[in-house]
Design a protein around this motif. Structure first.
Motif, PDB file in Angstrom:
ATOM      1  N   PHE A   1       0.813  -1.212   0.000  1.00 32.36           N
ATOM      2  CA  PHE A   1       0.000   0.000   0.000  1.00 32.36           C
ATOM      3  C   PHE A   1       0.851   1.269   0.000  1.00 32.36           C
ATOM      4  N   GLU A   2       1.878   1.313   0.858  1.00 34.73           N
ATOM      5  CA  GLU A   2       2.662   2.549   0.938  1.00 34.73           C
ATOM      6  C   GLU A   2       3.509   2.775  -0.310  1.00 34.73           C
ATOM      7  N   ILE A   3       4.259   1.780  -0.691  1.00 35.71           N
ATOM      8  CA  ILE A   3       5.131   1.941  -1.861  1.00 35.71           C
ATOM      9  C   ILE A   3       4.286   2.080  -3.114  1.00 35.71           C
ATOM     10  N   GLY A   4       3.244   1.253  -3.222  1.00 39.51           N
ATOM     11  CA  GLY A   4       2.349   1.362  -4.372  1.00 39.51           C
ATOM     12  C   GLY A   4       1.664   2.713  -4.421  1.00 39.51           C
ATOM     13  N   GLY A   5       1.233   3.212  -3.270  1.00 43.97           N
ATOM     14  CA  GLY A   5       0.597   4.525  -3.223  1.00 43.97           C
ATOM     15  C   GLY A   5       1.543   5.639  -3.632  1.00 43.97           C
ATOM     16  N   ALA A   6       2.747   5.594  -3.113  1.00 44.61           N
ATOM     17  CA  ALA A   6       3.738   6.611  -3.484  1.00 44.61           C
ATOM     18  C   ALA A   6       4.065   6.521  -4.976  1.00 44.61           C
ATOM     19  N   TRP A   7       4.137   5.302  -5.506  1.00 39.89           N
ATOM     20  CA  TRP A   7       4.413   5.115  -6.934  1.00 39.89           C
ATOM     21  C   TRP A   7       3.271   5.681  -7.780  1.00 39.89           C
ATOM     22  N   LEU A   8       2.026   5.447  -7.347  1.00 35.89           N
ATOM     23  CA  LEU A   8       0.886   5.980  -8.084  1.00 35.89           C
ATOM     24  C   LEU A   8       0.886   7.511  -8.088  1.00 35.89           C
ATOM     25  N   VAL A   9       1.203   8.125  -6.949  1.00 37.63           N
ATOM     26  CA  VAL A   9       1.302   9.590  -6.902  1.00 37.63           C
ATOM     27  C   VAL A   9       2.412  10.052  -7.842  1.00 37.63           C
ATOM     28  N   TRP A  10       3.548   9.376  -7.797  1.00 33.06           N
ATOM     29  CA  TRP A  10       4.683   9.702  -8.684  1.00 33.06           C
ATOM     30  C   TRP A  10       4.254   9.632 -10.148  1.00 33.06           C
ATOM     31  N   GLN A  11       3.563   8.544 -10.492  1.00 31.63           N
ATOM     32  CA  GLN A  11       3.113   8.375 -11.872  1.00 31.63           C
ATOM     33  C   GLN A  11       2.118   9.469 -12.264  1.00 31.63           C
TER      34      GLN A  11
END
Length: 111
Positions: free
Chosen positions: A16-26
């Motif tokens: 959730f955290e890494i995926g969430g940060a990646w989604l914001v980055w994208q």
């Protein structure tokens, strides 16, 4: 059984955290749009919730130990999602972090 549950919760929290940060980055850096960024914000909120499910009651210990999982998980995420290839120093550093996590979280303590 508590160690297995705790480890599984760390993995879910990392997703959730890494995926969430990646989604914001994208959404922001890669110009994929606010829908991606919004999904990332939701995932980051879910990370915070999952962290509360750890069997240990000490916030500082949970978040400190989770840091090791975050470091290793970030390298894995980068390799899978972005084609990043960790070098041996990345791998050794991640292993050191995971050992630190295990010591913080699972060392026997007199309670």
């Amino acid at each position: 059984m508590l160690v297995a549950r705790s480890a599984a919760l760390f993995v879910v929290a990392a997703l959730f955290e890494i995926g969430g940060a990646w989604l914001v980055w994208q959404g922001v850096r890669e110009h994929r749009g606010w829908l991606w960024a919004g999904a990332g914000v939701v995932a980051l909120g879910l990370y915070g919730f999952v962290a509360t499910l750890q069997p240990d009651a000490h916030f500082g210990r949970i978040l400190a130990a989770y840091g090791g999982v975050f470091v290793a998980g970030s390298l894995v995420w980068g390799a899978v999602a972005d084609g990043y290839r960790p070098d041996r120093y990345d791998v050794v550093g991640a292993l050191v972090c995971l050992v630190g996590m295990a010591v913080i979280m699972y060392a026997p303590r007199g309670r």
